[in-house]
Write an enzyme that holds these catalytic residues in place. Structure first.
Site, short mmCIF file in Angstrom:
data_model
loop_
_atom_site.label_atom_id
_atom_site.label_comp_id
_atom_site.label_asym_id
_atom_site.label_seq_id
_atom_site.Cartn_x
_atom_site.Cartn_y
_atom_site.Cartn_z
N GLY A 1 0.86 -1.19 0.00
CA GLY A 1 0.00 0.00 0.00
C GLY A 1 0.89 1.23 0.00
CB ILE B 1 3.25 2.62 4.86
CG1 ILE B 1 2.39 3.77 5.39
CG2 ILE B 1 4.54 2.50 5.69
CD1 ILE B 1 1.90 3.61 6.83
CB THR C 1 6.31 0.14 11.08
OG1 THR C 1 6.23 -0.17 9.68
CG2 THR C 1 7.76 0.15 11.50
CB SER C 2 1.45 -2.84 10.20
OG SER C 2 1.69 -4.14 10.73
NE ARG C 3 -3.23 0.06 14.45
CZ ARG C 3 -2.70 1.23 14.10
NH1 ARG C 3 -1.39 1.36 13.96
NH2 ARG C 3 -3.47 2.29 13.93
CG HIS D 1 2.30 2.74 17.80
ND1 HIS D 1 1.21 1.93 17.88
CD2 HIS D 1 2.22 3.34 16.57
CE1 HIS D 1 0.48 2.04 16.78
NE2 HIS D 1 1.07 2.89 15.97
CD GLU E 1 1.23 -0.43 20.29
OE1 GLU E 1 1.55 -1.28 19.41
OE2 GLU E 1 0.84 0.70 20.02
C1 DGY Z 1 -1.70 5.41 12.90
O1 DGY Z 1 -1.95 6.60 12.66
O2 DGY Z 1 -2.52 4.52 12.71
C2 DGY Z 1 -0.34 5.11 13.42
O3 DGY Z 1 -0.25 3.81 13.86
C3 DGY Z 1 0.08 6.09 14.50
O4 DGY Z 1 0.27 7.32 13.94
#
Ligand code: DGY
Length: 336
Positions: free
Chosen positions: A159, A161, A244-246, A296, A275
């Site tokens: 996507g 990112i 770096t997603s969830r 995060h 988290e």
């Molecule tokens: C989001 O915006 O979803 C990020 O994880 C934090 O900025």
């Protein structure tokens, strides 16, 4: 007398967004550091008869929260992700939901690369080594890591990112493979324009071929624990996993075992499950040698966070005025 709408903000967001809201509305900002629980949010919305709610990704917004104030017309999250909001419940009630897409793409891609380079070249471990006073002499094999240039990056979810992370390989001469439900010819062309050749492969191929696997999918039923024991066992024993997603996209126990048994080389996480990750969590025994964790902060540059606050405020204004939101999560999720 005209009624001034009220907006409840669950935590402090950058002033630039609050200023905009204060120009038009009664704005009540909760100033505590820790997030409120759902009962508190419900009680505040009810008491204020709130017209708008600005929430963060740490607030669980379900049907009961949405029902707390009969006047609530908009929920605006200070995040691009909206997995913490029951969108179907909002759509049923005719409550608009805004989010902050796009603005944090490049900033999050930068942080992904910070983790990539930290893991490959052991920079956090090296810093700890110096700080501990262990640097006595230059060493031929001291803190040797992996070459990033010439390696293969596997992107899960090409996507916005994922594409921005892949684009940055242009300076490192890396091969890029990607996976997801569908091939993305448009994204491939976009990357081709900057000399990055991204090849669509299936999940297994990506896990086997990548030196670095980087996750860029939203958290949904389909992506929950996308990386589990089977996937970690398929990866190379030197490979690096980046998230770096969830946090929920990775099975934390399986990752713990993988680092313990050496199924993979290292992991760089900006998101975790649970988290926040408590300091006593067993996963942290792998840090910093095998694990780098950041709290995060993917989108945490001053400029990006200011822009997110502006977008969150613009969504509130549109929602209260009954206009289409500039950044509607319902629209983006296909619910509208
Ligand atoms: C989001 O915006 O979803 C990020 O994880 C934090 O900025």
């Amino acid at each position: 007398m005209t009624h001034t709408p009220t907006v409840y903000v669950t935590r402090e967001i950058p002033e630039v967004g609050l200023e905009t809201l204060r120009e038009r509305y009664e704005v009540v900002v909760r100033t505590e550091k820790l997030p409120p629980d759902q009962a508190e949010v419900r009680a505040r919305l009810r008491k204020l008869d709130a017209d708008g709610l600005v929430c963060l990704l740490s607030d669980d917004v379900d049907g009961d929260v949405l029902d707390a104030s009969p006047d609530l017309s908009v929920v605006s999250t200070f995040s691009v992700g909206y997995d913490h909001i029951d969108l179907a419940a909002a759509a049923e009630r005719g409550i608009a939901v805004g989010h902050t897409p796009g603005v944090l793409t490049e900033t999050t891609a930068d942080l992904t690369w910070a983790l990539l380079l930290s893991c490959a070249r052991r920079t956090v471990e090296a810093h700890a080594y110096v700080e501990a006073g262990e640097w006595e002499v230059w060493g031929p094999t001291l803190l040797t890591g992996a070459d990033v240039h010439g390696s293969t990056l596997g992107i899960v979810g090409l996507g916005k990112i994922g594409t921005a992370v892949a684009r940055r390989t242009a300076g490192f001469g890396m091969d890029v493979v990607y996976t997801g439900p569908n091939r993305k010819p448009g994204r491939e062309a976009e990357l081709g324009d900057v000399g990055v050749d991204a090849t669509y492969v299936d999940r297994d191929r990506l896990l086997v071929d990548s030196d670095v696997v980087s996750l860029h999918v939203p958290l949904t039923q389909a992506t929950e624990e996308w990386i589990g024991e089977a996937e970690l066992r398929r990866m190379d024993d030197d490979a690096i996993l980046l998230n770096t997603s969830r946090g929920g996209v990775v099975d934390t126990d399986a990752l713990d075992t993988a680092l313990e048994r050496g199924w993979i080389g290292r992991a760089g996480l900006d998101v975790t499950d649970p988290e926040p990750l408590p300091a006593e969590h067993p996963l942290l025994r792998h840090a910093p040698e095998r694990l780098v964790v950041t709290p995060h902060v993917g989108s945490a540059s001053v400029g990006t966070r200011d822009r997110m606050a502006e977008m969150a405020a613009a969504n509130v204004e549109a929602g209260i005025e009954g206009r289409e939101l500039p950044h509607s999560a319902l629209r983006d999720a296909g619910l509208k």
